[in-house]
Enzyme design. Structure first.
Site, short mmCIF file in Angstrom:
data_model
loop_
_atom_site.label_atom_id
_atom_site.label_comp_id
_atom_site.label_asym_id
_atom_site.label_seq_id
_atom_site.Cartn_x
_atom_site.Cartn_y
_atom_site.Cartn_z
N TYR A 86 -9.96 -3.03 5.67
CA TYR A 86 -9.03 -3.83 6.48
C TYR A 86 -7.71 -4.04 5.72
O TYR A 86 -6.62 -3.81 6.25
CB TYR A 86 -9.71 -5.15 6.81
CG TYR A 86 -8.86 -6.20 7.47
CD1 TYR A 86 -8.49 -6.09 8.80
CD2 TYR A 86 -8.44 -7.34 6.76
CE1 TYR A 86 -7.72 -7.07 9.41
CE2 TYR A 86 -7.67 -8.32 7.36
CZ TYR A 86 -7.31 -8.19 8.69
OH TYR A 86 -6.55 -9.16 9.28
N VAL A 87 -7.83 -4.46 4.46
CA VAL A 87 -6.63 -4.77 3.67
C VAL A 87 -5.81 -3.51 3.37
O VAL A 87 -4.59 -3.54 3.42
CB VAL A 87 -7.03 -5.53 2.38
CG1 VAL A 87 -5.86 -5.59 1.41
CG2 VAL A 87 -7.48 -6.93 2.72
N LYS B 79 -3.81 -2.75 6.52
CA LYS B 79 -2.72 -3.72 6.74
C LYS B 79 -1.62 -3.50 5.69
O LYS B 79 -0.43 -3.64 5.99
CB LYS B 79 -3.24 -5.16 6.64
CG LYS B 79 -4.09 -5.61 7.84
CD LYS B 79 -3.28 -5.77 9.12
CE LYS B 79 -4.06 -6.47 10.23
NZ LYS B 79 -3.43 -6.34 11.55
N SER C 41 -2.82 -12.77 5.55
CA SER C 41 -2.49 -13.48 4.31
C SER C 41 -3.20 -12.84 3.11
O SER C 41 -2.85 -13.11 1.98
CB SER C 41 -2.85 -14.95 4.41
OG SER C 41 -4.24 -15.08 4.57
N ARG D 294 -6.95 -11.10 24.27
CA ARG D 294 -7.58 -12.29 23.69
C ARG D 294 -6.95 -12.68 22.36
O ARG D 294 -6.14 -11.93 21.82
CB ARG D 294 -9.08 -12.07 23.52
CG ARG D 294 -9.37 -10.84 22.68
CD ARG D 294 -10.84 -10.52 22.74
NE ARG D 294 -11.13 -9.33 21.96
CZ ARG D 294 -12.36 -8.92 21.69
NH1 ARG D 294 -13.38 -9.60 22.12
NH2 ARG D 294 -12.55 -7.83 20.99
N ALA E 178 -3.61 -7.83 23.69
CA ALA E 178 -3.21 -9.13 24.24
C ALA E 178 -4.25 -9.74 25.17
O ALA E 178 -4.01 -10.74 25.81
CB ALA E 178 -1.88 -9.01 24.97
#
Lengths: 405, 77
Positions: A314-315, A318, A301, A172, A170
């Site tokens: 990264y994907v 996630k 997204s 930034r 939190a």
């Protein structure tokens, strides 16, 4: 509700002249036997006689509100008035369960009424169906002892009336904006950060200067001991933690899928998935006590379609977090605790400074709104998911994309 | 830096709109004549006037005057 044959209920009423007058007015039954004491005397009664149906009215109140109570539907009633009830008499209702059909949920009750001299003035038999509440209301567990014994003693006392929100990452960007929004809605906000104490403290002091409550706590979300210590600190200080917004992320590097190592993926996994699991393990028992909680995990997204090149690690991480979100949401929502994900498209933050202007501008222009998503767009939706009104939004990956996914 | 007036002139000629009506925010959203056919003409004219080679990806990314500027600046620098 459990019913046993022989269960009994008693309640007393005084038949005042006011009640009798009101009933005469309401029913239009002005029979002078009820309203004129001389007339009553001339007909052999010492006082005005109350309307017999007044007794049935009180019976209606008992059946509908006390015994068996709310949800009861009166199906049938036999009645015999054995003696007159006079104005100012005190009458005692005695209801007893005579029969109970578990298949139809119909109760048969004996209904007896006695006057102050213990004379039976009315007898009858009632049939009442107990309706069953459908599961549309948020379930609240009455028995806290149903909750597992792992609950630590610190979390049993609530030291704050205000809801407490923990926002990871939190200091930034998106996390910072979420912290502001939650603080502006009167939540106590814990600004979690890993490295940048200065930025985290800036977020905290901005919140305080606007009249909110916030503190910063340093903890690497991927390290068990650090998360543990943070949880202890929060629960000791406030005795509760109602909202967990997990937005912490390592800096994002572009590596081609074929060159990605497992270590590249675990760098993200440790923060996203392991971090989420630690937070759930540590805070869920407290949320269960309060029968309220909100987990909101930051997604992307890229989960909705083919991700851009270089985003494999990264994907993957996630996607793993989304799997955990679905599984968890399925198992804990009956405690009033929801688990959701918000998945924004490319957002302008520190994290995306290195993304070339052309890519950002093309992304903006290909969007129906012709703009990029802002941290405020995301924080508003997180706020919505955190509200008490969102108790039926659970296990959702909310696209913050301004277009169909 | 590209010559913005030069770009505006090309656009004005191809799209048949006055120079005053072209700015950074101009796009097919607000210039009706900017359809797929005129877009191809526009890209060809830009290639010729600015002496640059544009890729098919560049062409599809040229979604606004601002983006055309960004892409041309990348090519020229």
């Amino acid at each position: 509700m459990e019913f046993n044959i022989g269960d009994e209920y008693q309640e007393k009423f005084i038949i005042s002249s006011e009640v009798v007058d009101k009933f005469a007015k309401f029913s239009q039954d002005y029979n002078p036997m009820h309203t004129d004491s001389n007339f009553a005397k001339n007909h052999g009664y010492a006082h005005k006689v109350s309307h017999g149906v007044i007794q049935l009215s009180y019976l209606s109140k008992i059946i509908g509100m006390d015994f068996p109570g709310a949800g009861a539907i009166w199906l049938n009633q036999t009645v015999s008035w054995l003696k007159p009830v006079f104005v100012d008499d005190e009458i005692n209702f005695v209801l007893t369960i005579k029969e109970y059909s578990t298949s139809t949920n119909i109760l048969t009750l004996t209904t007896e009424v006695f006057n102050q001299n213990k004379q039976k003035v009315m007898i009858g038999l009632a049939q009442v169906k107990m309706t069953i509440a459908l599961s549309t209301n948020p379930q609240k567990l009455n028995k806290i002892n149903a909750i597992n014994s792992k609950v630590n003693s610190l979390s049993k006392k609530q030291l704050s009336n205000k809801k407490v929100a923990l926002v990871t990452g939190a200091s930034r960007g998106i996390g910072e904006e979420i912290a502001y929004k939650l603080a502006s809605e009167n939540y106590i906000v814990i600004v979690n950060y890993k490295k940048n104490k200065e930025l985290a403290n800036k977020t905290v002091s901005s919140i305080i200067s606007l009249g909110g409550t916030a503190v910063s706590i340093c903890a690497d979300i991927s390290i068990e001991d650090e998360v543990n210590l943070m949880a202890k600190t929060i629960l000791k200080k406030w005795g509760r933690c109602d909202l967990i917004i997990h937005g912490a992320t390592p800096s994002i590097k572009s590596i081609k899928a074929e060159e990605t190592s497992y270590e590249d993926i675990s760098a993200y996994l440790d923060v996203y998935l392991k971090g989420a699991i630690l937070l759930v393990n540590l805070f869920l028992p407290n949320m269960k006590i309060n029968q309220f909680g909100r987990f909101v995990f930051l997604g992307t997204s890229y989960l909705y379609a083919t991700p851009p090149s270089g985003m494999a690690a990264y994907v993957c991480a996630k996607e793993a977090l989304w799997g955990y979100t679905k599984a968890l949401s399925n198992e804990i929502a009956h405690n009033g605790i929801t688990v959701n994900m918000v998945s924004p498209s490319l957002t302008v933050t520190d994290l995306t400074t290195d993304v070339p202007a052309r890519i950002k501008e093309v992304e903006a222009f290909k969007n129906p709104t012709r703009r990029l998503v802002t941290t405020s767009d995301i924080a508003n939706q997180v706020l919505h998911l955190c509200s008490e009104n969102s108790s039926y939004i659970n296990g959702v990956n909310l696209p913050i994309t301004a277009k169909p996914v | 830096m590209i010559n913005f007036n030069q770009l505006k002139r090309i656009m004005s000629d191809i799209l048949e709109v006055s120079l005053d009506n072209i700015n950074e925010d101009s796009s097919p959203d607000n210039i009706e004549q900017w359809d797929s056919l005129s877009h191809i003409k526009l890209v060809m004219a830009i290639e010729a006037e600015f002496e640059v080679k544009l890729s098919p990806e560049d062409m599809t990314d040229m979604l606004s005057v601002k983006l055309i500027k960004i892409i041309l600046e990348q090519k020229i620098s």
